[in-house]
Design a protein around this motif. Structure first.
Motif, PDB file in Angstrom:
ATOM      1  N   GLN A 104       0.831  -1.203   0.000  1.00 53.95           N
ATOM      2  CA  GLN A 104       0.000   0.000   0.000  1.00 53.95           C
ATOM      3  C   GLN A 104       0.867   1.254   0.000  1.00 53.95           C
ATOM      4  O   GLN A 104       0.575   2.230  -0.709  1.00 53.95           O
ATOM      5  CB  GLN A 104      -0.926  -0.002   1.209  1.00 53.95           C
ATOM      6  CG  GLN A 104      -1.884   1.181   1.260  1.00 53.95           C
ATOM      7  CD  GLN A 104      -2.714   1.192   2.534  1.00 53.95           C
ATOM      8  OE1 GLN A 104      -2.275   0.725   3.591  1.00 53.95           O
ATOM      9  NE2 GLN A 104      -3.928   1.715   2.442  1.00 53.95           N
ATOM     10  N   GLN A 105       1.966   1.217   0.757  1.00 52.08           N
ATOM     11  CA  GLN A 105       2.872   2.362   0.822  1.00 52.08           C
ATOM     12  C   GLN A 105       3.546   2.607  -0.521  1.00 52.08           C
ATOM     13  O   GLN A 105       3.745   3.752  -0.933  1.00 52.08           O
ATOM     14  CB  GLN A 105       3.928   2.139   1.904  1.00 52.08           C
ATOM     15  CG  GLN A 105       4.763   3.367   2.210  1.00 52.08           C
ATOM     16  CD  GLN A 105       3.933   4.502   2.780  1.00 52.08           C
ATOM     17  OE1 GLN A 105       3.177   4.301   3.731  1.00 52.08           O
ATOM     18  NE2 GLN A 105       4.055   5.690   2.199  1.00 52.08           N
ATOM     19  N   ILE A 106       3.905   1.528  -1.220  1.00 48.60           N
ATOM     20  CA  ILE A 106       4.530   1.645  -2.542  1.00 48.60           C
ATOM     21  C   ILE A 106       3.596   2.376  -3.509  1.00 48.60           C
ATOM     22  O   ILE A 106       4.009   3.274  -4.242  1.00 48.60           O
ATOM     23  CB  ILE A 106       4.897   0.258  -3.098  1.00 48.60           C
ATOM     24  CG1 ILE A 106       6.072  -0.329  -2.310  1.00 48.60           C
ATOM     25  CG2 ILE A 106       5.250   0.345  -4.588  1.00 48.60           C
ATOM     26  CD1 ILE A 106       6.372  -1.778  -2.656  1.00 48.60           C
ATOM     27  N   VAL A 107       2.329   1.983  -3.491  1.00 46.49           N
ATOM     28  CA  VAL A 107       1.351   2.606  -4.389  1.00 46.49           C
ATOM     29  C   VAL A 107       1.147   4.075  -4.034  1.00 46.49           C
ATOM     30  O   VAL A 107       1.173   4.951  -4.908  1.00 46.49           O
ATOM     31  CB  VAL A 107       0.000   1.864  -4.332  1.00 46.49           C
ATOM     32  CG1 VAL A 107      -1.055   2.601  -5.168  1.00 46.49           C
ATOM     33  CG2 VAL A 107       0.167   0.439  -4.849  1.00 46.49           C
ATOM     34  N   ASN A 108       0.950   4.354  -2.762  1.00 42.95           N
ATOM     35  CA  ASN A 108       0.734   5.744  -2.343  1.00 42.95           C
ATOM     36  C   ASN A 108       1.936   6.628  -2.639  1.00 42.95           C
ATOM     37  O   ASN A 108       1.795   7.770  -3.072  1.00 42.95           O
ATOM     38  CB  ASN A 108       0.393   5.795  -0.854  1.00 42.95           C
ATOM     39  CG  ASN A 108      -1.031   5.330  -0.572  1.00 42.95           C
ATOM     40  OD1 ASN A 108      -1.903   5.413  -1.433  1.00 42.95           O
ATOM     41  ND2 ASN A 108      -1.275   4.849   0.638  1.00 42.95           N
ATOM     42  N   ALA A 112       2.048   9.843  -5.072  1.00 42.75           N
ATOM     43  CA  ALA A 112       2.346  11.080  -4.342  1.00 42.75           C
ATOM     44  C   ALA A 112       3.292  11.979  -5.130  1.00 42.75           C
ATOM     45  O   ALA A 112       3.265  13.209  -4.975  1.00 42.75           O
ATOM     46  CB  ALA A 112       2.951  10.749  -2.979  1.00 42.75           C
ATOM     47  N   LYS A 113       4.099  11.376  -5.979  1.00 50.45           N
ATOM     48  CA  LYS A 113       5.046  12.153  -6.777  1.00 50.45           C
ATOM     49  C   LYS A 113       4.348  13.129  -7.719  1.00 50.45           C
ATOM     50  O   LYS A 113       4.924  14.145  -8.118  1.00 50.45           O
ATOM     51  CB  LYS A 113       5.949  11.206  -7.582  1.00 50.45           C
ATOM     52  CG  LYS A 113       6.884  10.373  -6.723  1.00 50.45           C
ATOM     53  CD  LYS A 113       7.775   9.478  -7.559  1.00 50.45           C
ATOM     54  CE  LYS A 113       6.975   8.415  -8.297  1.00 50.45           C
ATOM     55  NZ  LYS A 113       7.852   7.462  -9.014  1.00 50.45           N
ATOM     56  N   ASP A 114       3.099  12.818  -8.069  1.00 51.60           N
ATOM     57  CA  ASP A 114       2.351  13.679  -8.989  1.00 51.60           C
ATOM     58  C   ASP A 114       1.483  14.698  -8.265  1.00 51.60           C
ATOM     59  O   ASP A 114       0.755  15.460  -8.907  1.00 51.60           O
ATOM     60  CB  ASP A 114       1.468  12.814  -9.896  1.00 51.60           C
ATOM     61  CG  ASP A 114       2.294  11.869 -10.760  1.00 51.60           C
ATOM     62  OD1 ASP A 114       3.412  12.267 -11.149  1.00 51.60           O
ATOM     63  OD2 ASP A 114       1.827  10.750 -11.025  1.00 51.60           O
ATOM     64  N   LYS A 115       1.528  14.697  -6.932  1.00 54.87           N
ATOM     65  CA  LYS A 115       0.719  15.627  -6.155  1.00 54.87           C
ATOM     66  C   LYS A 115       1.569  16.807  -5.685  1.00 54.87           C
ATOM     67  O   LYS A 115       2.723  16.632  -5.296  1.00 54.87           O
ATOM     68  CB  LYS A 115       0.124  14.914  -4.930  1.00 54.87           C
ATOM     69  CG  LYS A 115      -0.803  13.753  -5.275  1.00 54.87           C
ATOM     70  CD  LYS A 115      -2.106  14.262  -5.859  1.00 54.87           C
ATOM     71  CE  LYS A 115      -3.068  13.113  -6.117  1.00 54.87           C
ATOM     72  NZ  LYS A 115      -4.349  13.587  -6.692  1.00 54.87           N
ATOM     73  N   LYS A 116       0.994  17.987  -5.708  1.00 53.36           N
ATOM     74  CA  LYS A 116       1.716  19.177  -5.243  1.00 53.36           C
ATOM     75  C   LYS A 116       2.110  19.046  -3.776  1.00 53.36           C
ATOM     76  O   LYS A 116       3.163  19.514  -3.362  1.00 53.36           O
ATOM     77  CB  LYS A 116       0.851  20.416  -5.449  1.00 53.36           C
ATOM     78  CG  LYS A 116       0.650  20.792  -6.912  1.00 53.36           C
ATOM     79  CD  LYS A 116      -0.165  22.071  -7.042  1.00 53.36           C
ATOM     80  CE  LYS A 116      -0.345  22.461  -8.500  1.00 53.36           C
ATOM     81  NZ  LYS A 116      -1.155  23.699  -8.657  1.00 53.36           N
ATOM     82  N   SER A 117       1.248  18.391  -3.008  1.00 50.33           N
ATOM     83  CA  SER A 117       1.521  18.230  -1.583  1.00 50.33           C
ATOM     84  C   SER A 117       2.570  17.153  -1.318  1.00 50.33           C
ATOM     85  O   SER A 117       3.141  17.079  -0.233  1.00 50.33           O
ATOM     86  CB  SER A 117       0.235  17.846  -0.839  1.00 50.33           C
ATOM     87  OG  SER A 117      -0.238  16.579  -1.276  1.00 50.33           O
ATOM     88  N   ARG A 119       1.863  14.104  -1.102  1.00 51.69           N
ATOM     89  CA  ARG A 119       1.218  13.073  -0.291  1.00 51.69           C
ATOM     90  C   ARG A 119       0.031  12.477  -1.039  1.00 51.69           C
ATOM     91  O   ARG A 119      -0.654  13.163  -1.795  1.00 51.69           O
ATOM     92  CB  ARG A 119       0.749  13.652   1.043  1.00 51.69           C
ATOM     93  CG  ARG A 119       1.882  14.039   1.984  1.00 51.69           C
ATOM     94  CD  ARG A 119       1.361  14.707   3.241  1.00 51.69           C
ATOM     95  NE  ARG A 119       0.715  15.978   2.938  1.00 51.69           N
ATOM     96  CZ  ARG A 119       0.284  16.835   3.858  1.00 51.69           C
ATOM     97  NH1 ARG A 119       0.434  16.563   5.129  1.00 51.69           N
ATOM     98  NH2 ARG A 119      -0.294  17.973   3.486  1.00 51.69           N
ATOM     99  N   TYR A 120      -0.198  11.182  -0.807  1.00 45.23           N
ATOM    100  CA  TYR A 120      -1.313  10.492  -1.449  1.00 45.23           C
ATOM    101  C   TYR A 120      -1.696   9.297  -0.590  1.00 45.23           C
ATOM    102  O   TYR A 120      -0.841   8.524  -0.170  1.00 45.23           O
ATOM    103  CB  TYR A 120      -0.920  10.018  -2.854  1.00 45.23           C
ATOM    104  CG  TYR A 120      -2.026   9.281  -3.587  1.00 45.23           C
ATOM    105  CD1 TYR A 120      -3.003   9.980  -4.290  1.00 45.23           C
ATOM    106  CD2 TYR A 120      -2.093   7.889  -3.571  1.00 45.23           C
ATOM    107  CE1 TYR A 120      -4.012   9.315  -4.963  1.00 45.23           C
ATOM    108  CE2 TYR A 120      -3.104   7.220  -4.242  1.00 45.23           C
ATOM    109  CZ  TYR A 120      -4.065   7.935  -4.931  1.00 45.23           C
ATOM    110  OH  TYR A 120      -5.062   7.279  -5.596  1.00 45.23           O
ATOM    111  N   LYS A 121      -2.984   9.167  -0.294  1.00 44.16           N
ATOM    112  CA  LYS A 121      -3.458   8.037   0.515  1.00 44.16           C
ATOM    113  C   LYS A 121      -4.704   7.419  -0.112  1.00 44.16           C
ATOM    114  O   LYS A 121      -5.616   6.987   0.577  1.00 44.16           O
ATOM    115  CB  LYS A 121      -3.760   8.500   1.944  1.00 44.16           C
ATOM    116  CG  LYS A 121      -2.530   8.962   2.721  1.00 44.16           C
ATOM    117  CD  LYS A 121      -2.897   9.332   4.151  1.00 44.16           C
ATOM    118  CE  LYS A 121      -1.655   9.757   4.924  1.00 44.16           C
ATOM    119  NZ  LYS A 121      -1.986  10.123   6.342  1.00 44.16           N
ATOM    120  N   GLY A 122      -4.718   7.381  -1.434  1.00 43.24           N
ATOM    121  CA  GLY A 122      -5.913   6.933  -2.137  1.00 43.24           C
ATOM    122  C   GLY A 122      -6.053   5.443  -2.344  1.00 43.24           C
ATOM    123  O   GLY A 122      -7.108   4.968  -2.759  1.00 43.24           O
TER     124      GLY A 122
END
Length: 230
Positions: A104-108, A112-117, A119-122
């Motif tokens: 799950q962490q690998i996917v997030n 996350a690299k494509d998010k301005k923040s 961070r990604y937890k989708g």
């Protein structure tokens, strides 16, 4: 899970995502959605042109397959299921750790690299794949890399819900189970493939074309060898 060529449905009747992915050639997309380069530039995929994928089993092989899917254009990993939270694979050829939490962490981290923040937890994660299939309605396709005894069971559960499947070998326990899966795939109109090493690549397709074209003449005898058990 490749799309097949069929005559597009009338414009007045919109296609669902599953219909589009499963029964319409990519070339027919121009009749249904705006081309991705018009909407968001190179690399952009409209929601209707994205394959939402989930993993059942993210141990050593499952995590490896998941990473390949993450690199596949047009695929988005949205969920996974595995009863093991974390496993140590340092003494195997996979190396490192695997399991529900690391995967799950690998996917997030990947998204996350494509998010301005940053961070990604989708990406959701479940212990029971049946719960995942029941709750995650947006799943289009499933990669199945469980222990061998669960392959046929998980594959059948996904097929009956109209999910396309990529299942690692062995597909089933016996011929009867394999035939039941093939029959179900036809009945529910899903794309299916068994993960034989190398058989998803261009090499096997090219060899198949050579044989079908008669490049090596009529095949009368085939020799096969293996180093198993290793």
């Amino acid at each position: 899970m490749n799309a097949i060529n069929e005559v597009p449905k009338p414009k007045g009747k919109p296609l669902s995502r599953s219909e589009f992915l499963g029964k319409t050639a990519i070339a027919a997309a121009v009749f249904t959605i705006v081309p991705r380069h018009v909407l968001g530039g190179p690399g952009y995929f409209a929601p209707s042109d994205t394959l939402n994928m989930a993993m059942i089993g993210v141990g050593g092989q499952g995590t490896y397959d998941m990473k390949q899917f993450l690199q596949t254009e047009g695929v988005r990993m949205i969920s996974m299921a595995d009863p093991n939270t974390e496993m140590d694979y340092s003494k195997t050829y996979f190396g490192g750790v695997a399991g529900r939490k690391p995967a799950q962490q690998i996917v997030n981290d990947h998204y996350a690299k494509d998010k301005k923040s940053g961070r990604y937890k989708g990406c959701t994660a479940y212990v029971d794949f049946n719960e995942m299939l029941a709750k995650e309605k947006d799943i289009d396709a499933v990669g199945i890399c469980t222990t061998d005894n669960v392959h046929a069971v998980a594959t059948m559960a996904a097929i009956k819900l109209g999910k396309h499947v990529y299942t690692q070998k062995p597909l089933a326990h016996d011929i009867y189970e394999a035939r039941m899966l093939a029959e179900a795939a036809r009945k529910y109109g899903v794309k299916s493939q068994m993960g034989n090493q190398g058989h998803a690549g261009e090499g096997i397709r090219l060899i198949t074309e050579w044989i079908a074209d008669g490049a090596i003449g009529e095949v009368r005898e085939v020799h096969c060898w293996t180093n198993r058990p290793i």
